[in-house]
Design an enzyme around this catalytic site. Structure first.
Site, PDB file in Angstrom:
ATOM      1  N   TYR A 163       1.233  -0.703   0.005  1.00 45.62           N
ATOM      2  CA  TYR A 163       0.512  -0.072  -0.152  1.00 45.62           C
ATOM      3  C   TYR A 163       0.704   0.897  -0.038  1.00 45.62           C
ATOM      4  O   TYR A 163       0.537   1.789  -1.033  1.00 45.62           O
ATOM      5  CB  TYR A 163      -1.118  -0.032   1.515  1.00 45.62           C
ATOM      6  CG  TYR A 163      -1.480   1.501   1.858  1.00 45.62           C
ATOM      7  CD1 TYR A 163      -3.050   1.631   0.811  1.00 45.62           C
ATOM      8  CD2 TYR A 163      -1.304   1.857   2.420  1.00 45.62           C
ATOM      9  CE1 TYR A 163      -3.709   2.683   0.927  1.00 45.62           C
ATOM     10  CE2 TYR A 163      -2.067   3.287   3.258  1.00 45.62           C
ATOM     11  CZ  TYR A 163      -3.397   3.274   2.222  1.00 45.62           C
ATOM     12  OH  TYR A 163      -4.353   4.530   2.293  1.00 45.62           O
ATOM     13  N   LYS A 167       1.175   4.275  -2.343  1.00 47.12           N
ATOM     14  CA  LYS A 167       0.400   5.788  -2.305  1.00 47.12           C
ATOM     15  C   LYS A 167       1.902   5.939  -2.833  1.00 47.12           C
ATOM     16  O   LYS A 167       1.427   7.607  -3.097  1.00 47.12           O
ATOM     17  CB  LYS A 167      -0.073   5.221  -0.855  1.00 47.12           C
ATOM     18  CG  LYS A 167      -1.282   5.004  -0.698  1.00 47.12           C
ATOM     19  CD  LYS A 167      -2.418   5.647  -1.881  1.00 47.12           C
ATOM     20  CE  LYS A 167      -3.341   5.027  -0.777  1.00 47.12           C
ATOM     21  NZ  LYS A 167      -4.873   5.840  -2.551  1.00 47.12           N
TER      22      LYS A 167
END
Length: 298
Positions: A163, A167
């Site tokens: 993640y 991001k």
């Protein structure tokens, strides 16, 4: 004369079936925009679109996989067919598969990076192509893109390597897209939101306790609706002078995130010897800003 900043504008919000995305969709509709509500779950997208229409707004559901090329093209085409154009793209869709790096499976890595990073690119690519064609035809729109990064992507987050990497890439994609699309009248900015969502509430007991609504009725800093006013403003013509920026948003706090600036530097004027570098690097680090530790780091 309406004082709504997005009156008559057309907005796509991805991942708008719940959480932060749903709040964005409702807020844009309240600000006068027609909203294309995307979510992977068709029922969720349809329900939010119906909620907007029931409140007197304009909306249509466009369910689909944001990381699928054909679905992304269809979502953009839906905005144009239903409402006559597209002015704003809010890339919000995503999910998590949290594990330490040494425990992540290939699928857990690929699926998270695919939905977050590729999902942002696919919609940006199809929307950008439309805005370029409009500009070349002499019909340039005051177009806006708002991407969704995360503090995890800027500072790191233990147990969220897939993640965080996705991001972080979205933050850089925001800068890249702002530079490339500016000539067509498009601004591109990003947010790093902190709010109570299905993802954060599922991240463990400690996180759930931190994110819970206050029992005493005081200001709920983790309410996902707190994120939307900045996003709605960034989507409006009034934000024309702001592009290539990333904003951290939590409760009533907005912070500019200004990463990867050059810090301390030293030039020897010749090739460095290996035994010189220990002292030189220590001096550079001492003269540079203190590095923010990743979330969860000791």
């Amino acid at each position: 004369m309406s004082n709504k900043g997005n009156e008559g504008r057309v907005v796509i919000v991805t991942g708008a079936g719940q959480g932060i995305g749903r709040e964005h969709a409702l807020a844009f509709a309240a600000d006068g925009a027609a909203v294309v509500v995307n979510d992977y779950a068709a029922d969720a997208a349809t329900a939010v679109a119906a909620e907007i229409v029931a409140a007197g707004g304009r909306a249509v559901a466009a369910p689909g996989d944001v990381a699928d090329w054909a679905d992304g093209e269809r979502i953009v085409a839906t905005a144009i067919a239903e409402f006559g154009g597209l002015d704003v793209l809010v890339n919000n869709a995503g999910f998590v598969r949290d594990r330490m790096l040494i425990s992540l499976s290939e699928d857990e890595w690929d699926s998270v990076v695919r939905v977050h990073l590729k999902g942002h690119f696919v919609l940006l690519r199809h929307a950008g192509a439309y805005w370029r064609s409009e500009a070349k035809a002499g019909n340039a729109r005051q177009a806006r893109v708002i991407n969704t990064s995360s503090g995890a992507g800027i500072f790191g987050s233990v147990g969220q390597g897939n993640y965080a990497a996705a991001k972080a890439a979205i933050a850089e994609l925001t800068i890249q897209a702002a530079a490339e699309l500016g000539g067509y009248g498009v601004t591109v900015n990003g947010i790093a939101p902190a709010a109570r969502t299905q993802m954060t509430m599922g991240a463990g007991d400690a996180m759930a306790a931190q994110m819970a609504a206050p029992a005493d009725g005081s200001f709920d800093s983790m309410d996902p609706a707190n994120i939307s006013p900045l996003v709605v403003w960034l989507g409006s013509p009034g934000s024309a002078d702001v592009t290539g920026r990333l904003f951290e948003v939590e409760g009533g706090v907005i912070t500019v995130l200004d990463g990867w600036q050059r810090a301390a530097s030293i030039d020897k004027g010749a090739r460095w010897e290996q035994d010189e570098l220990g002292a030189a690097v220590a001096d550079l680090i001492e003269k540079s800003p203190t590095q923010v530790k990743p979330y969860g780091a000791r």
